[in-house]
Design an enzyme around this catalytic site. Structure first.
Site, PDB file in Angstrom:
ATOM      1  N   GLU A 288       8.622  10.592  55.908  1.00 58.21           N
ATOM      2  CA  GLU A 288       9.863   9.865  55.594  1.00 58.21           C
ATOM      3  C   GLU A 288       9.659   8.989  54.371  1.00 58.21           C
ATOM      4  O   GLU A 288       8.565   8.469  54.163  1.00 58.21           O
ATOM      5  CB  GLU A 288      10.222   8.932  56.769  1.00 58.21           C
ATOM      6  CG  GLU A 288      10.303   9.629  58.096  1.00 58.21           C
ATOM      7  CD  GLU A 288      10.386   8.645  59.269  1.00 58.21           C
ATOM      8  OE1 GLU A 288      10.651   7.439  59.028  1.00 58.21           O
ATOM      9  OE2 GLU A 288      10.172   9.080  60.402  1.00 58.21           O
TER      10      GLU A 288
ATOM     11  N   ASP B 245      12.411   0.466  50.635  1.00 58.89           N
ATOM     12  CA  ASP B 245      12.001  -0.893  50.298  1.00 58.89           C
ATOM     13  C   ASP B 245      13.152  -1.852  50.550  1.00 58.89           C
ATOM     14  O   ASP B 245      13.972  -2.131  49.694  1.00 58.89           O
ATOM     15  CB  ASP B 245      11.573  -0.944  48.828  1.00 58.89           C
ATOM     16  CG  ASP B 245      10.589  -2.063  48.582  1.00 58.89           C
ATOM     17  OD1 ASP B 245      10.214  -2.739  49.563  1.00 58.89           O
ATOM     18  OD2 ASP B 245      10.191  -2.257  47.424  1.00 58.89           O
TER      19      ASP B 245
ATOM     20  N   TYR C  10      19.435   2.755  56.897  1.00 62.20           N
ATOM     21  CA  TYR C  10      18.886   4.083  57.216  1.00 62.20           C
ATOM     22  C   TYR C  10      17.971   3.949  58.424  1.00 62.20           C
ATOM     23  O   TYR C  10      17.121   3.054  58.464  1.00 62.20           O
ATOM     24  CB  TYR C  10      18.099   4.653  56.031  1.00 62.20           C
ATOM     25  CG  TYR C  10      18.999   4.953  54.848  1.00 62.20           C
ATOM     26  CD1 TYR C  10      19.648   6.181  54.754  1.00 62.20           C
ATOM     27  CD2 TYR C  10      19.214   3.988  53.867  1.00 62.20           C
ATOM     28  CE1 TYR C  10      20.504   6.447  53.692  1.00 62.20           C
ATOM     29  CE2 TYR C  10      20.065   4.251  52.809  1.00 62.20           C
ATOM     30  CZ  TYR C  10      20.707   5.482  52.722  1.00 62.20           C
ATOM     31  OH  TYR C  10      21.551   5.728  51.678  1.00 62.20           O
TER      32      TYR C  10
ATOM     33  N   CYS D  24      20.127 -11.752  10.807  1.00 61.71           N
ATOM     34  CA  CYS D  24      19.707 -12.230   9.496  1.00 61.71           C
ATOM     35  C   CYS D  24      20.893 -12.099   8.546  1.00 61.71           C
ATOM     36  O   CYS D  24      21.575 -11.086   8.547  1.00 61.71           O
ATOM     37  CB  CYS D  24      18.546 -11.371   9.003  1.00 61.71           C
ATOM     38  SG  CYS D  24      18.276 -11.540   7.237  1.00 61.71           S
TER      39      CYS D  24
ATOM     40  N   CYS E  37      17.098  -8.276   2.496  1.00 64.63           N
ATOM     41  CA  CYS E  37      16.120  -8.211   3.594  1.00 64.63           C
ATOM     42  C   CYS E  37      15.488  -6.813   3.706  1.00 64.63           C
ATOM     43  O   CYS E  37      16.199  -5.808   3.801  1.00 64.63           O
ATOM     44  CB  CYS E  37      16.819  -8.565   4.896  1.00 64.63           C
ATOM     45  SG  CYS E  37      15.703  -8.576   6.301  1.00 64.63           S
TER      46      CYS E  37
HETATM   47  S1  IVH Z   1       8.017   2.854  60.714  1.00 57.92           S
HETATM   48  C1  IVH Z   1       5.628   1.372  64.068  1.00 57.92           C
HETATM   49  N1  IVH Z   1       9.325   4.104  58.825  1.00 57.92           N
HETATM   50  O1  IVH Z   1       7.822  -0.558  56.300  1.00 57.92           O
HETATM   51  C2  IVH Z   1       6.194   1.860  62.794  1.00 57.92           C
HETATM   52  N2  IVH Z   1       8.818   1.833  58.484  1.00 57.92           N
HETATM   53  O2  IVH Z   1       5.094  -1.753  56.488  1.00 57.92           O
HETATM   54  C3  IVH Z   1       6.854   0.811  62.021  1.00 57.92           C
HETATM   55  N3  IVH Z   1       9.645   0.925  56.376  1.00 57.92           N
HETATM   56  O3  IVH Z   1       8.466  -3.033  58.670  1.00 57.92           O
HETATM   57  C4  IVH Z   1       7.646   1.169  60.891  1.00 57.92           C
HETATM   58  N4  IVH Z   1      10.603   2.756  55.666  1.00 57.92           N
HETATM   59  O4  IVH Z   1      10.361  -2.315  57.164  1.00 57.92           O
HETATM   60  C5  IVH Z   1       8.788   2.953  59.215  1.00 57.92           C
HETATM   61  N5  IVH Z   1      10.492   5.353  57.260  1.00 57.92           N
HETATM   62  C6  IVH Z   1       9.958   4.199  57.652  1.00 57.92           C
HETATM   63  C7  IVH Z   1      10.033   3.035  56.846  1.00 57.92           C
HETATM   64  C8  IVH Z   1       9.434   1.870  57.307  1.00 57.92           C
HETATM   65  C9  IVH Z   1      10.359   1.485  55.413  1.00 57.92           C
HETATM   66  C10 IVH Z   1       9.186  -0.478  56.394  1.00 57.92           C
HETATM   67  C11 IVH Z   1       9.596  -1.230  57.610  1.00 57.92           C
HETATM   68  C12 IVH Z   1       8.330  -1.766  58.187  1.00 57.92           C
HETATM   69  C13 IVH Z   1       7.393  -1.678  57.038  1.00 57.92           C
HETATM   70  C14 IVH Z   1       5.976  -1.475  57.494  1.00 57.92           C
END
Ligand code: IVH
Length: 677
Positions: A114, A118, A224, A426, A432
């Site tokens: 996946e 961010d 998402y 300028c 120039c």
């Molecule tokens: S799974 C137990 N899937 O990344 C699994 N996290 O560093 C926990 N994040 O806090 C997260 N995309 O905010 C998962 N496809 C995704 C994600 C994802 C972004 C973020 C999420 C989490 C952080 C972990």
């Protein structure tokens, strides 16, 4: 065990906890994500070398979030965990190998791959298909209740639709600000003089953690899904991927990029493909999350402290890095625009080393609030030119203000900045070195001096070969200097030399146009010529006198005055005249005796029934001069509404004063002249 390792660990923990505080509590990070990741990696390395120093409160052991006062708290039934990161193919392969070992199997493992969005992790609790509560991750065990805010996010369903919906289901996912929305939100904020967000993540987090949900409602956010937390009832697949597809059927948003992949090669291929499409995705991602697809296997593998064993985040190369602003140079463009350019301590970002970045203009410098010596964030996404997006609050007592030059760094002429305009320029256009090519091309163009055979290419070559510096040098060119130019030859060279004889007899208006004064086009050049009649008179005119000319307003008057104030421009003009350029004297316009001949009018205050320009044009058509200030030479002041100091001065000098209605009456009485009859 060395003492210094203990010190280093303590120092890193202290720094990281400060960074966490700014990132999670204030949604305003004080270092880049890349720098943060490096600190965490350093700490991890030290902790793995000295495991006896690991403590449960180390940032490597807990989820780095915060719960803000003002929000109700929500205890997560199932903890919201974090993920371990890897930064290269080898470490990703090691992860897969480790899992195989742990499971005591050499079967190719299937992963759900996946995008790692961010944004901000969110939990959505649905009971009997209704969204009843939304919470942030917080510290993993306790988050903030953001139900009202989340309900304003357009793509989050308030009610799930479809069959076999579990009685209680907690959906987890990421709230993001889509890149398009982020860009347009920031553009508007900057236009309004506000600061804008540093990046889409901050925008999402800052928008969602608002105590007033009306504010959140105005921010373009999207959600998402990526997993399930609490679950009661329902009959869900044993495949994580299938579960996500099921969520999609119930109406929850899911990224199109979610796929299943097999084994190490499958993971590596997915990485390559997603990295390539990173810049065309509608949201910002900072990597990939690989999760063991089989839920039973996930359960078997379990967790260690803050992260699951069955998942890993493979981070992408950073698009933002921090570096030092060493200096600011000012570049002069072909049209004289002055652009500040940041000189940076070289930094590797987005696949290239960056040591310079445009700062665009003075407004941008003010908006960023940066000084020389500051630590700044350089962002380079895709093929986009590198940008400085913000400065980081590192105390540097040696920071120096960025001083905008008042004179052109190339030719020393004055730098002109019209109030309200972002770009400074300028004003030494004729002389120039940076503007040479442009000036010569314009001078030779058809509507100006109309020099046959002197197009863009030839003008460029003449300058590049050092044959001419200013338009005046054109007239001392010799055919033998030209023959060796590209695509020239003897015949063309001779033609050009002959062509250069013709423009010597020109008109005052064409000559003025050829000087390339900003915003002086054909019509204005003609009006200037007819008004001032001689070059000397024009050179001596001040801004006020210039504004007496038809079509010349405050800004154009400023451009003209600046131009003729530059000693170098005047030198070139003299050289042109010396080269033999001449024009027939203009006789003052045959004036039918006009009713306001030799009268000077001043317009002041606000006119309610006509535009000031129209009033000015009509007065001029009746033969009057229209001046900007009241003096003993003024014959009449037209005082509109809320006229101020000029009206007072007219009263003091006993000058005749009329109001707008009287002015209209005056125009009506001379209607035949004004209508051109
Ligand atoms: S799974 C137990 N899937 O990344 C699994 N996290 O560093 C926990 N994040 O806090 C997260 N995309 O905010 C998962 N496809 C995704 C994600 C994802 C972004 C973020 C999420 C989490 C952080 C972990």
């Amino acid at each position: 065990m060395s003492n210094s390792a203990e010190d280093k660990i303590a120092s890193l923990r202290e720094q990281i906890s400060l960074y966490n505080d700014h990132y999670y509590r204030h949604d305003a990070p004080i270092i880049t994500d890349a720098e943060y990741d490096r600190k965490i990696q350093q700490l991890k390395k030290l902790e793995s070398d000295y495991p006896e120093l690991i403590t449960p409160d180390s940032p490597t052991q807990k989820v780095g979030g915060a719960v803000l006062d003002g929000f109700s708290k929500v205890a997560h039934q199932v903890p919201m965990l974090s993920l371990d990161n890897v930064f290269n193919d080898d470490d990703l392969s090691d992860f897969v190998v480790r899992l195989n070992k742990r499971l005591d199997s050499d079967k190719e493992l299937v992963f759900c791959a996946e995008p790692k969005l961010d944004g901000l992790a969110i939990s959505l609790l649905y009971e009997h298909s209704q969204l009843i509560r939304a919470a942030t991750r917080g510290d993993g065990s306790v988050g903030e209740d953001v139900t009202y805010n989340v309900k304003t996010i357009q793509n989050i369903p308030l009610t799930l639709k479809g069959d076999n919906i579990p009685e209680i289901i907690e959906i987890r996912g990421e709230v993001v600000m889509p890149i398009f929305a982020f860009n347009s939100y920031n553009k508007k904020a900057i236009e309004k003089g506000e600061k804008g967000f540093a990046n889409p993540r901050n925008a999402a987090a800052g928008s969602l953690r608002q105590l007033d949900s009306n504010i959140t409602a105005k921010r373009p956010l999207a959600f998402y899904s990526y997993g399930i937390g609490q679950l009661n009832g329902g009959d869900l697949s044993n495949s994580h991927y299938q579960r996500l597809q099921q969520l999609k059927k119930w109406g929850l948003p899911l990224s199109d990029e979610v796929k299943t992949v097999s084994g190490i090669q499958g993971c590596l291929d997915y990485y390559k493909t997603l990295l390539e499409s990173r810049d065309v995705l509608p949201y910002e991602i900072d990597g990939i999350v690989y999760k063991i697809d089989d839920i039973e296997l996930q359960q078997k593998l379990g967790f260690i402290s803050r992260a699951p064993r069955w998942a890993i985040a493979r981070k992408f190369p950073a698009q933002e890095e921090q570096t030092i602003l060493l200096n600011v140079e000012f570049q002069v463009g072909r049209t004289g625009a002055i652009t500040p350019v940041a000189i940076l301590e070289p930094v590797f970002v987005g696949g290239v080393t960056i040591s310079r970045a445009s700062l665009h203009n003075r407004d941008e410098i003010e908006r960023l609030g940066i000084k020389v010596g500051d630590t700044v964030v350089v962002r380079r996404a895709a093929d986009v030119i590198p940008q400085i997006t913000r400065s980081l609050p590192k105390k540097n007592t040696l920071s120096k203000d960025i001083v905008f030059p008042t004179h052109c760094p190339v030719c020393g002429s004055e730098i002109e900045r019209i109030e309200g305009e972002a770009i400074a320029r300028c004003s030494g256009g004729l002389y120039c070195a940076a503007q040479r090519k442009e000036a010569i091309q314009y001078f030779a163009s058809r509507k100006a001096m109309n020099i046959d055979g002197l197009g863009e290419k030839v003008a460029e070559q003449l300058v590049d070969e050092g044959l001419i510096n200013t338009p005046a040098d054109l007239f001392s060119l010799k055919a033998e200097q030209l023959v060796n130019l590209e695509r020239m030859g003897a015949k063309k060279a001779e033609n050009l030399i002959n062509a250069l004889k013709k423009p010597k007899k020109t008109t005052f208006a064409k000559f003025l146009l050829a000087l390339g004064i900003r915003e002086v086009g054909e019509a204005t050049a003609k009006n200037l010529a007819e008004h001032f009649l001689t070059l000397d008179a024009l050179k001596q005119a001040d801004e006020e006198e210039l504004q007496e000319v038809d079509d010349v307003g405050e800004i154009v008057a400023k451009h003209i005055a600046y131009f003729f104030r530059q000693p170098h421009n005047l030198e070139v003009i003299s050289a042109l005249i010396e080269a033999g350029i001449e024009w027939p004297e203009i006789s003052p316009k045959e004036q039918k005796s006009l009713p306001l001949q030799n009268k000077t009018y001043v317009l002041t205050g606000t006119l309610a029934k006509m535009k000031r320009n129209e009033a000015k044009a009509s007065l001029q058509a009746l033969g009057a001069k229209v001046s900007g200030s009241v003096s003993s030479k003024t014959d009449c002041v037209v005082a509109g509404e809320s006229a101020g100091s000029k009206l007072a001065k007219a009263q003091e000098l006993n000058i005749s004063i009329i109001d707008e209605d009287e002015l209209i009456a005056l125009f009506t009485s001379y209607e035949t002249i004004l209508n051109g009859n």
